[in-house]
Motif scaffolding. Structure first.
Motif, PDB file in Angstrom:
ATOM      1  N   TRP A   1      -2.327  -0.429   6.152  1.00 37.93           N
ATOM      2  CA  TRP A   1      -3.534  -0.010   5.437  1.00 37.93           C
ATOM      3  C   TRP A   1      -4.750  -0.781   5.928  1.00 37.93           C
ATOM      4  O   TRP A   1      -5.827  -0.205   6.093  1.00 37.93           O
ATOM      5  CB  TRP A   1      -3.357  -0.194   3.935  1.00 37.93           C
ATOM      6  CG  TRP A   1      -4.611   0.185   3.199  1.00 37.93           C
ATOM      7  CD1 TRP A   1      -5.503  -0.632   2.586  1.00 37.93           C
ATOM      8  CD2 TRP A   1      -5.139   1.505   3.060  1.00 37.93           C
ATOM      9  NE1 TRP A   1      -6.553   0.076   2.062  1.00 37.93           N
ATOM     10  CE2 TRP A   1      -6.362   1.397   2.343  1.00 37.93           C
ATOM     11  CE3 TRP A   1      -4.715   2.775   3.474  1.00 37.93           C
ATOM     12  CZ2 TRP A   1      -7.139   2.507   2.028  1.00 37.93           C
ATOM     13  CZ3 TRP A   1      -5.498   3.879   3.166  1.00 37.93           C
ATOM     14  CH2 TRP A   1      -6.694   3.741   2.446  1.00 37.93           C
TER      15      TRP A   1
ATOM     16  N   ALA B   1       0.851  -1.187   0.000  1.00 40.65           N
ATOM     17  CA  ALA B   1       0.000   0.000   0.000  1.00 40.65           C
ATOM     18  C   ALA B   1       0.883   1.232   0.000  1.00 40.65           C
ATOM     19  O   ALA B   1       2.087   1.161   0.267  1.00 40.65           O
ATOM     20  CB  ALA B   1      -0.917  -0.002   1.221  1.00 40.65           C
TER      21      ALA B   1
ATOM     22  N   GLY C   1       0.189   6.139   3.414  1.00 38.81           N
ATOM     23  CA  GLY C   1      -1.101   5.775   3.987  1.00 38.81           C
ATOM     24  C   GLY C   1      -2.297   6.407   3.307  1.00 38.81           C
ATOM     25  O   GLY C   1      -3.396   6.435   3.881  1.00 38.81           O
TER      26      GLY C   1
ATOM     27  N   THR D   1      -3.748   5.442   0.311  1.00 41.92           N
ATOM     28  CA  THR D   1      -4.616   4.467  -0.331  1.00 41.92           C
ATOM     29  C   THR D   1      -3.985   3.087  -0.212  1.00 41.92           C
ATOM     30  O   THR D   1      -2.820   2.944   0.164  1.00 41.92           O
ATOM     31  CB  THR D   1      -4.881   4.840  -1.813  1.00 41.92           C
ATOM     32  OG1 THR D   1      -5.886   3.984  -2.356  1.00 41.92           O
ATOM     33  CG2 THR D   1      -3.612   4.733  -2.645  1.00 41.92           C
ATOM     34  N   GLY D   2      -4.788   2.070  -0.536  1.00 44.99           N
ATOM     35  CA  GLY D   2      -4.316   0.696  -0.431  1.00 44.99           C
ATOM     36  C   GLY D   2      -5.341  -0.251  -1.017  1.00 44.99           C
ATOM     37  O   GLY D   2      -6.293   0.167  -1.673  1.00 44.99           O
TER      38      GLY D   2
ATOM     39  N   SER E   1      -8.432  -2.083  -0.970  1.00 47.16           N
ATOM     40  CA  SER E   1      -9.668  -1.935  -0.197  1.00 47.16           C
ATOM     41  C   SER E   1     -10.801  -2.790  -0.730  1.00 47.16           C
ATOM     42  O   SER E   1     -11.908  -2.752  -0.182  1.00 47.16           O
ATOM     43  CB  SER E   1     -10.111  -0.460  -0.195  1.00 47.16           C
ATOM     44  OG  SER E   1      -9.063   0.387   0.206  1.00 47.16           O
TER      45      SER E   1
END
Length: 329
Positions: free
Chosen positions: A320, A175, A179, A181-182, A184
């Motif tokens: 994440w 990710a 921090g 986005t990742g 999801s």
């Protein structure tokens, strides 16, 4: 002038959007939000909720935003699912990609960068790393659907003023280190995503599909690449095309692999959680071992990975996943 990112509300696409914005690019996203999230698209980018298979929507976006470059991430990616729903995969990954390419040709878009996959190779014929010149023998409709799009791009570029790059991903994980986005996606099947969910008790256990492969520990071996290094390769590919570089087909990987059980052990060590792991039958379409020869992308684009370390990849993925837990509470 703008850059269009299809699937920019998804895992890799959202990382690409952030990379482009960090570079000062104007970005527009088309995403139907089937697996992506509107909140994953930064406010600085324009989000159009729509389908890349709709020529009216795509054509309007290309012209309204004066798009000069397209990153195409939209598509379906689950190998076993493609085996049970091949026509769905050919529709989503091939037919709609054809419509997108045609819209780009009609609008005079000069540069197109395509999210392809190492699944186009199938299981390599040797134990060596696989190069771009290796035989193409996809073992799933997913791999075939991506290869068909590569072929369409090649032929379209021969007939029209379009330059392209096809980047063949190995196993993308991790990710954004900042921090932002990742990964999801709901019900994701990526190994590291699933393992981190198990480590945080979001799953009661995780499964390992096949422990009888001809590998040292019996589980599949893959080349895991950090998503941030992957999107950097994409940005370098864009710069390459903008500067007049030739069309490019290149692997995106690190050149070394890890087995499924090795990955699980690292997740357990980094998380400090001894979660339950259950052995299950092999999944249809899974190759035994596939590791990239990444010489071409390193040499052609001067690509130098920054996160070639499985513990870093797992650490960022775990952070994440923890952030998602806070978001959903």
């Amino acid at each position: 002038m703008s850059v269009l990112v299809t699937g920019g509300a998804g895992y890799i696409g959202s990382h690409m959007v952030w990379r482009l914005l960090d570079a000062g690019e104007k970005v527009v996203v088309i995403d139907r939000l089937s697996t992506g999230f509107d909140w994953a698209v930064p406010s600085e980018a324009n989000l159009v909720v729509g389908d890349i298979g709709d020529p009216d929507t795509v054509g309007a976006v290309l012209r309204e935003h004066a798009v000069q470059s397209v990153f195409h991430f939209a598509g379906s990616i689950v190998v076993p699912e493609s085996v049970t729903d091949p026509l769905g995969y050919y529709l989503n990954n091939t037919v709609k990609s054809r419509a997108l390419i045609e819209a780009c040709v009609d609008a005079g878009v000069p540069h197109f960068i395509f999210s392809s996959t190492a699944a186009v190779y199938g299981t390599p014929e040797t134990a060596e790393t696989v190069s771009e010149d290796a035989a193409l023998h996809p073992e799933s409709p997913y791999g075939t659907s991506k290869l068909m799009t590569e072929t369409m791009l090649r032929d379209a570029a021969s007939a029209h003023p379009l330059t392209y790059a096809c980047l063949r991903y190995f196993n993308v994980a991790g990710a954004d280190p900042a921090g932002r986005t990742g990964q999801s996606t709901r019900d994701a099947t990526h190994l590291i995503k699933v393992a981190t969910q198990a480590a945080l008790s979001k799953r009661p256990f995780m499964q390992v599909f096949g422990a009888d492969y001809p590998t040292p520990d019996g589980t599949c071996i893959r080349d895991y690449i950090h998503v941030t290094d992957l999107v950097e390769a994409h940005y370098l590919a864009l710069q390459h095309l903008r500067s007049g570089g030739d069309n490019l087909v290149a692997n995106c990987g690190y050149g070394h692999g890890h087995s499924v059980l090795e990955v699980v052990d690292v997740v357990k060590r980094v998380s400090g959680s001894d979660f339950e792991v259950r052995m299950a039958d092999r999944r249809a379409g899974d190759a035994v071992t596939i590791v990239a020869n990444a010489d071409r992308i390193r040499e052609s684009l001067a690509w130098t990975p920054r996160y070639d370390d499985l513990e870093k990849i797992v650490t960022h993925a775990l952070k994440w996943e923890e952030a998602l837990s806070r978001r959903n509470t």
